[in-house]
Design an enzyme around this catalytic site. Structure first.
Site, PDB file in Angstrom:
ATOM      1  N   PHE A  19       3.181   1.783  44.156  1.00  0.00           N
ATOM      2  CA  PHE A  19       4.094   0.891  44.425  1.00  0.00           C
ATOM      3  C   PHE A  19       4.355  -0.138  43.467  1.00  0.00           C
ATOM      4  O   PHE A  19       4.560  -1.374  43.739  1.00  0.00           O
ATOM      5  CB  PHE A  19       3.637   0.301  45.571  1.00  0.00           C
ATOM      6  CG  PHE A  19       4.170   1.102  46.869  1.00  0.00           C
ATOM      7  CD1 PHE A  19       3.369   2.386  47.041  1.00  0.00           C
ATOM      8  CD2 PHE A  19       4.828   0.691  47.865  1.00  0.00           C
ATOM      9  CE1 PHE A  19       3.838   3.240  48.126  1.00  0.00           C
ATOM     10  CE2 PHE A  19       5.227   1.545  49.052  1.00  0.00           C
ATOM     11  CZ  PHE A  19       4.645   2.708  49.105  1.00  0.00           C
TER      12      PHE A  19
ATOM     13  N   CYS B 174      10.680  -0.002  58.074  1.00  0.00           N
ATOM     14  CA  CYS B 174       9.418  -0.721  58.145  1.00  0.00           C
ATOM     15  C   CYS B 174       9.124  -2.172  57.238  1.00  0.00           C
ATOM     16  O   CYS B 174       9.150  -3.158  57.899  1.00  0.00           O
ATOM     17  CB  CYS B 174       8.356   0.308  57.701  1.00  0.00           C
ATOM     18  SG  CYS B 174       8.097   1.621  58.710  1.00  0.00           S
TER      19      CYS B 174
ATOM     20  N   LEU C  61       1.908   6.403  58.568  1.00  0.00           N
ATOM     21  CA  LEU C  61       2.811   7.219  58.015  1.00  0.00           C
ATOM     22  C   LEU C  61       3.831   6.996  57.194  1.00  0.00           C
ATOM     23  O   LEU C  61       4.496   5.694  57.403  1.00  0.00           O
ATOM     24  CB  LEU C  61       3.323   8.054  59.110  1.00  0.00           C
ATOM     25  CG  LEU C  61       2.583   8.545  60.273  1.00  0.00           C
ATOM     26  CD1 LEU C  61       3.122   8.987  61.327  1.00  0.00           C
ATOM     27  CD2 LEU C  61       1.432   9.562  59.642  1.00  0.00           C
ATOM     28  N   ARG C  62       4.000   7.430  56.210  1.00  0.00           N
ATOM     29  CA  ARG C  62       5.410   7.268  55.536  1.00  0.00           C
ATOM     30  C   ARG C  62       6.360   8.207  55.650  1.00  0.00           C
ATOM     31  O   ARG C  62       6.085   9.654  55.558  1.00  0.00           O
ATOM     32  CB  ARG C  62       5.014   7.436  53.840  1.00  0.00           C
ATOM     33  CG  ARG C  62       4.063   6.275  53.045  1.00  0.00           C
ATOM     34  CD  ARG C  62       3.568   6.819  51.933  1.00  0.00           C
ATOM     35  NE  ARG C  62       2.956   7.835  51.920  1.00  0.00           N
ATOM     36  CZ  ARG C  62       2.461   8.494  50.962  1.00  0.00           C
ATOM     37  NH1 ARG C  62       2.489   8.326  49.768  1.00  0.00           N
ATOM     38  NH2 ARG C  62       1.529   9.630  51.142  1.00  0.00           N
TER      39      ARG C  62
ATOM     40  N   THR D  84       4.074  -0.765  65.671  1.00  0.00           N
ATOM     41  CA  THR D  84       3.966  -1.945  64.695  1.00  0.00           C
ATOM     42  C   THR D  84       4.169  -3.067  65.606  1.00  0.00           C
ATOM     43  O   THR D  84       5.194  -3.140  66.004  1.00  0.00           O
ATOM     44  CB  THR D  84       4.347  -2.031  63.585  1.00  0.00           C
ATOM     45  OG1 THR D  84       4.257  -0.668  62.725  1.00  0.00           O
ATOM     46  CG2 THR D  84       4.042  -3.009  62.686  1.00  0.00           C
TER      47      THR D  84
ATOM     48  N   GLU E 141      -0.193   3.126  62.906  1.00  0.00           N
ATOM     49  CA  GLU E 141       0.099   4.247  61.962  1.00  0.00           C
ATOM     50  C   GLU E 141       0.537   3.939  60.691  1.00  0.00           C
ATOM     51  O   GLU E 141       0.999   2.743  60.415  1.00  0.00           O
ATOM     52  CB  GLU E 141       1.186   4.999  62.615  1.00  0.00           C
ATOM     53  CG  GLU E 141       2.653   4.456  62.863  1.00  0.00           C
ATOM     54  CD  GLU E 141       3.335   4.587  61.546  1.00  0.00           C
ATOM     55  OE1 GLU E 141       3.091   5.480  60.846  1.00  0.00           O
ATOM     56  OE2 GLU E 141       4.247   3.688  61.249  1.00  0.00           O
TER      57      GLU E 141
ATOM     58  N   LYS F 295      -2.326  -3.608  59.961  1.00  0.00           N
ATOM     59  CA  LYS F 295      -1.011  -3.067  59.922  1.00  0.00           C
ATOM     60  C   LYS F 295      -0.077  -3.681  58.966  1.00  0.00           C
ATOM     61  O   LYS F 295       0.531  -3.518  58.126  1.00  0.00           O
ATOM     62  CB  LYS F 295      -0.850  -2.417  61.050  1.00  0.00           C
ATOM     63  CG  LYS F 295       0.897  -1.884  61.306  1.00  0.00           C
ATOM     64  CD  LYS F 295       1.102  -0.478  60.236  1.00  0.00           C
ATOM     65  CE  LYS F 295       2.656  -0.385  60.169  1.00  0.00           C
ATOM     66  NZ  LYS F 295       2.968   1.030  59.817  1.00  0.00           N
TER      67      LYS F 295
ATOM     68  N   LYS G 181       7.070   0.589  41.433  1.00  0.00           N
ATOM     69  CA  LYS G 181       8.178   1.317  40.725  1.00  0.00           C
ATOM     70  C   LYS G 181       9.488   0.316  40.991  1.00  0.00           C
ATOM     71  O   LYS G 181       9.840   0.040  42.101  1.00  0.00           O
ATOM     72  CB  LYS G 181       8.489   2.708  41.433  1.00  0.00           C
ATOM     73  CG  LYS G 181       9.731   3.314  40.778  1.00  0.00           C
ATOM     74  CD  LYS G 181       8.885   4.713  39.903  1.00  0.00           C
ATOM     75  CE  LYS G 181      10.100   5.351  39.376  1.00  0.00           C
ATOM     76  NZ  LYS G 181      10.472   4.560  38.383  1.00  0.00           N
ATOM     77  N   ALA G 182      10.025  -0.213  39.900  1.00  0.00           N
ATOM     78  CA  ALA G 182      11.168  -1.342  39.978  1.00  0.00           C
ATOM     79  C   ALA G 182      12.150  -0.420  40.589  1.00  0.00           C
ATOM     80  O   ALA G 182      12.500   0.922  40.076  1.00  0.00           O
ATOM     81  CB  ALA G 182      11.151  -1.718  38.556  1.00  0.00           C
TER      82      ALA G 182
END
Ligand code: UGA
Length: 434
Positions: A249, A260, A153-154, A121, A151, A204, A251-252
């Site tokens: 995304f 990242c 990727l997680r 990145t 990329e 990105k 979720k608290a």
């Protein structure tokens, strides 16, 4: 075509193994020889589900190899993926010295036409710097092209993300580079987005910052929920049903961590500000995330009042489940705050203990690493849940209660149903719920 991958961290190693799995001939390299020696034996230096098996299978097939000689790897490759680190500097910007070093290395070894692909990145416009460095230092008339292939990727699902991508973004400025990269990702032809290089670089940064913004947004809502009696989990469900928002995304919790989001959002703030763009929006998201630990500490204080020599079980040290990575994990800041106030910690994580030990060494009775969540709960005055590992979501809470001195749980990831936990006799607090 031979592909070289420079850098064997999370991104580089998954890229090398993934490209080999797609049927390419790949050589991975890294300036740390010990790492290459280990990987060549089929041992991954990181925990990433599925990576070990795939590494070994492709090493055995002979299409994947690793070489500590970076010069040789560059000379033998037609396409080079640059996957070195771009760590955060004090002012929030990315440290580009490893990218510069690799660019000079490529220049020195430019023995034929090559396509240099940025995978790390990087700030928008980095490609022009790489191009300038290679042009300045190259010793042969050989030509080269730069491309960007960010990329997405997680960690924790990197292998599956690589082999089943939502999209492959390719930024190019020449037809040859476009053709070569399209060929490499032939299998995902329907998911290919080809742009200019600056656009690919920005996609990105824009994606990661948007996701971080989304998390901070729901965390902000959770603060309002706590003051109004609303339930953030239901708010997220209600919002997510709108396809324009989407349910992911939202979720608290105790905030985003990892190598990242925290770094990328600050880097984009710096990029924008250097360009004279008002970056208030992203700065606010970063601040909301920063405040999560303070708010969580308030909850612990509400439960314990005084921390000194209180036994606190901390379950989950990794920044998210299915990884041993603790970079920028909320657990680190929390542990430091608790130790500052004299608490005695009993720490447990299924995979991240070794990494945490390097940062916070064992020091009984102040810091004790445990072999199981139940051992961590022994005689504890409160139990803090920081990472939603499956093992921790499925705890035998009765057993936990029997082990604890005071049955109090503060759940930083909303893993349990408040009614059920309270019915077992626990005092229970979580995020954005009553
Ligand atoms: C992130 C992006 O999701 C990837 O697409 C990207 O490629 C990667 O950064 C990168 O730039 O290399 P990663 O950091 O591995 O991936 O992890 P995420 O699953 O995105 O989670 C990041 C953090 O956000 C974790 O601490 C997680 O607990 C937190 N999170 C995530 C929430 O608090 N709530 C959510 O709803 C989702």
């Amino acid at each position: 075509m031979k592909i070289g991958v420079i850098g064997t961290g999370y991104v580089g190693l998954v890229t090398a193994v993934g490209l080999a799995e797609l049927g390419h001939t790949v050589i991975g390299t890294d300036k740390i020889k010990a790492k290459i020696d280990k990987i060549s034996l089929g041992i991954t230096p990181i925990y990433e589900p599925g990576l070990d098996d795939l590494l070994r299978a492709n090493l055995k097939k002979g299409t994947l190899s690793f070489d500590a000689d970076q010069h040789r790897t560059i000379r033998e490759s037609d396409v080079i993926f640059v996957c070195v680190g771009t760590p955060q500097q004090e002012d929030g910007s990315a440290d580009m010295s490893q990218i510069e070093e690799v660019s000079r290395l490529i220049a020195e070894n430019l023995n034929s036409y090559k396509v240099i692909v940025e995978k790390s990145t990087v700030p928008v416009k980095t490609s022009s710097w790489i191009k300038r460095i290679i042009t300045l230092y190259k010793k042969t008339p050989n030509d080269f092209d730069i491309a960007s292939n960010p990329e997405f990727l997680r960690e924790g699902s990197a292998v599956s993300d690589f082999l089943h991508p939502d999209r492959i973004v390719i930024g190019v400025e020449s037809q040859i580079a476009r053709d070569l990269l399209t060929k490499i990702y032939e299998e995902f032809g329907d998911r290919l987005l080809v742009t200019d290089i600056a656009t690919a670089e920005l996609i990105k940064h824009a994606s990661n910052s948007f996701l971080a913004l989304k998390i901070s947004y729901i965390n902000l809502m959770s603060n309002i929920c706590e003051k109004t009696g609303a339930d953030v989990e239901q708010v997220a469900v209600g919002m997510g049903l709108d396809p324009r928002i989407g349910k992911q995304f939202l979720k608290a919790g105790i905030g985003y961590g990892g190598s990242c989001f925290p770094k990328d959002i600050r880097a984009l703030v710096k990029i924008g500000e250097d360009l004279g763009v008002d970056m208030t929006l992203l700065k606010a998201a970063d601040r909301v995330n920063d405040d999560r630990i303070k708010l969580f500490m308030d909850k612990v204080r509400k439960a314990l009042w005084i921390f000194k020599e209180k036994k606190i079980a901390v379950l989950g040290l990794a920044f998210k489940p299915e990884t041993d990575d603790i970079r920028e994990a909320p657990s680190i800041r929390l542990i430091r705050e608790l130790l500052k106030e004299g608490a005695w910690l009993r720490l447990y994580d299924p995979k991240a203990v070794d990494n945490m030990k390097e940062l916070v060494p064992e020091q009984s009775p102040k810091v004790v690493y445990c072999n199981s969540p139940y051992q961590a709960a022994e005689e504890a005055n409160v139990l803090l849940l920081l990472t939603e590992w499956e093992e921790l979501v499925r705890l035998d809470l009765k057993k936990i209660k029997d082990a604890m001195a005071n049955p109090i749980i503060i759940d930083g990831r909303n893993c349990y149903k408040p009614d059920e936990v309270r019915a077992l006799g626990f005092e229970y607090d979580s995020i954005g719920r009553q």
